[in-house]
Design a protein around this motif. Structure first.
Motif, mmCIF file in Angstrom:
data_model
loop_
_atom_site.group_PDB
_atom_site.id
_atom_site.type_symbol
_atom_site.label_atom_id
_atom_site.label_comp_id
_atom_site.label_asym_id
_atom_site.label_seq_id
_atom_site.Cartn_x
_atom_site.Cartn_y
_atom_site.Cartn_z
ATOM 1 N N SER A 8 7.021 7.490 9.975
ATOM 2 C CA SER A 8 7.202 6.759 8.718
ATOM 3 C C SER A 8 6.948 5.274 8.915
ATOM 4 O O SER A 8 6.399 4.609 8.030
ATOM 5 C CB SER A 8 8.615 6.980 8.171
ATOM 6 N N PHE A 9 7.314 4.746 10.083
ATOM 7 C CA PHE A 9 7.074 3.327 10.354
ATOM 8 C C PHE A 9 5.578 3.028 10.416
ATOM 9 O O PHE A 9 5.098 2.066 9.807
ATOM 10 C CB PHE A 9 7.745 2.923 11.672
ATOM 11 N N ILE A 10 4.837 3.870 11.138
ATOM 12 C CA ILE A 10 3.390 3.660 11.250
ATOM 13 C C ILE A 10 2.719 3.791 9.890
ATOM 14 O O ILE A 10 1.856 2.987 9.514
ATOM 15 C CB ILE A 10 2.784 4.649 12.260
ATOM 16 N N SER A 11 3.110 4.827 9.138
ATOM 17 C CA SER A 11 2.533 5.039 7.809
ATOM 18 C C SER A 11 2.811 3.849 6.895
ATOM 19 O O SER A 11 1.919 3.354 6.202
ATOM 20 C CB SER A 11 3.107 6.318 7.199
ATOM 21 N N ALA A 12 4.063 3.388 6.900
ATOM 22 C CA ALA A 12 4.438 2.273 6.025
ATOM 23 C C ALA A 12 3.766 0.970 6.448
ATOM 24 O O ALA A 12 3.271 0.206 5.612
ATOM 25 C CB ALA A 12 5.957 2.107 6.021
ATOM 26 N N MET A 13 3.730 0.717 7.753
ATOM 27 C CA MET A 13 3.170 -0.540 8.228
ATOM 28 C C MET A 13 1.648 -0.583 8.129
ATOM 29 O O MET A 13 1.037 -1.642 8.300
ATOM 30 C CB MET A 13 3.596 -0.783 9.686
ATOM 31 N N SER A 14 1.037 0.561 7.844
ATOM 32 C CA SER A 14 -0.409 0.563 7.614
ATOM 33 C C SER A 14 -0.770 -0.309 6.420
ATOM 34 O O SER A 14 -1.873 -0.858 6.354
ATOM 35 C CB SER A 14 -0.908 1.993 7.383
ATOM 36 N N THR A 15 0.163 -0.443 5.483
ATOM 37 C CA THR A 15 -0.070 -1.332 4.344
ATOM 38 C C THR A 15 -0.258 -2.763 4.823
ATOM 39 O O THR A 15 -1.185 -3.463 4.400
ATOM 40 C CB THR A 15 1.115 -1.262 3.353
#
Length: 240
Positions: A8-15
């Protein structure tokens, strides 16, 4: 637990990662933007059709899948109706009000995406969570860039714009954990959650990504980019 936090961190920080180029450039061509949006649409379509939907069916039946898909689509529809969704290229609003509307709309539209990631990690299927987190992250990257670009054009500092764009995606971490815990605590919720995630993702693809990628005369390039997105996700599914 560690996997869902990392995913979830990687997915969110992709923004925020997608917004980093704003520090070095002023604008993105319409063609490149359309290609990126279509590629993300292909990734999300493949993740829904070849991963989430078969997984939901494997855990339940057609009725559960139908209810989950419709619920995910209806939730996104209601959000579209009641949350201001202002076109980034539209200039009819006051600068301050328009910036707030864009930030609020993008942030709230990210909530179901976080749920999708969390529910996928709650599934028994190995690497499903990683694949969904990857697909959502790819969709988030061009979105983060466009938000940051818009904010810079509204005379907001580049580093501040980068920070704001990153925060709009950070809410996905919270909803991802919520989806994960709800799915692990409530018996039988996983297939509904997977179908809900598929419905929400397909709504985003058909309502947002595909129309936006075909609006500037780059339909052919966007179409092939969409197909490449499909193939990318299918290949990742086969490899992992």
């Amino acid at each position: 637990m560690n996997d869902v936090l990392i995913g979830s961190f990687i997915s969110a920080m992709s923004t925020g990662l997608g917004a980093v180029p704003i520090l070095f450039m002023r604008k993105m061509s319409h063609k490149l933007r359309d290609i990126l949006l279509a590629y993300a649409a292909g990734i999300m379509t493949s993740a829904s059709v070849y991963n989430l939907i078969p997984e939901a069916l494997g855990h339940s039946n057609l009725l559960v899948l139908t209810l989950g898909l419709l619920l995910g689509s209806i939730v996104l529809l209601v959000m579209e109706m009641y949350i201001p969704h202002t076109d980034i290229d539209n200039s009819h609003f006051q600068i301050e009000a328009k910036a707030f509307l864009i930030i609020a709309a993008i942030t709230l539209h990210n909530l179901p995406e976080g749920l999708s990631v969390g529910v996928s990690y709650a599934s028994d299927t190995q690497n499903l969570g990683n694949l969904i987190a990857f697909s959502i992250g790819l969709q988030n990257a061009p979105e983060g860039f466009l938000v940051a670009l818009f904010l810079v054009h509204q005379n907001i500092g580049r580093f501040k714009a980068l920070g704001i764009a990153t925060l709009t995606g950070a809410v996905e971490i919270v909803t991802s954990l919520l989806g994960y815990y709800l799915s692990t605590w409530v018996t039988g919720l996983v297939p509904y959650g997977l179908a809900f995630a598929a419905g929400a993702m397909m709504f985003i693809v058909y309502k947002e990504l595909i129309p936006e990628s075909h609006g500037d005369g780059n339909q052919r390039a966007a179409t092939f980019s969409f197909i490449m997105g499909l193939l990318t996700m299918i290949a990742l599914t086969e490899w992992f």
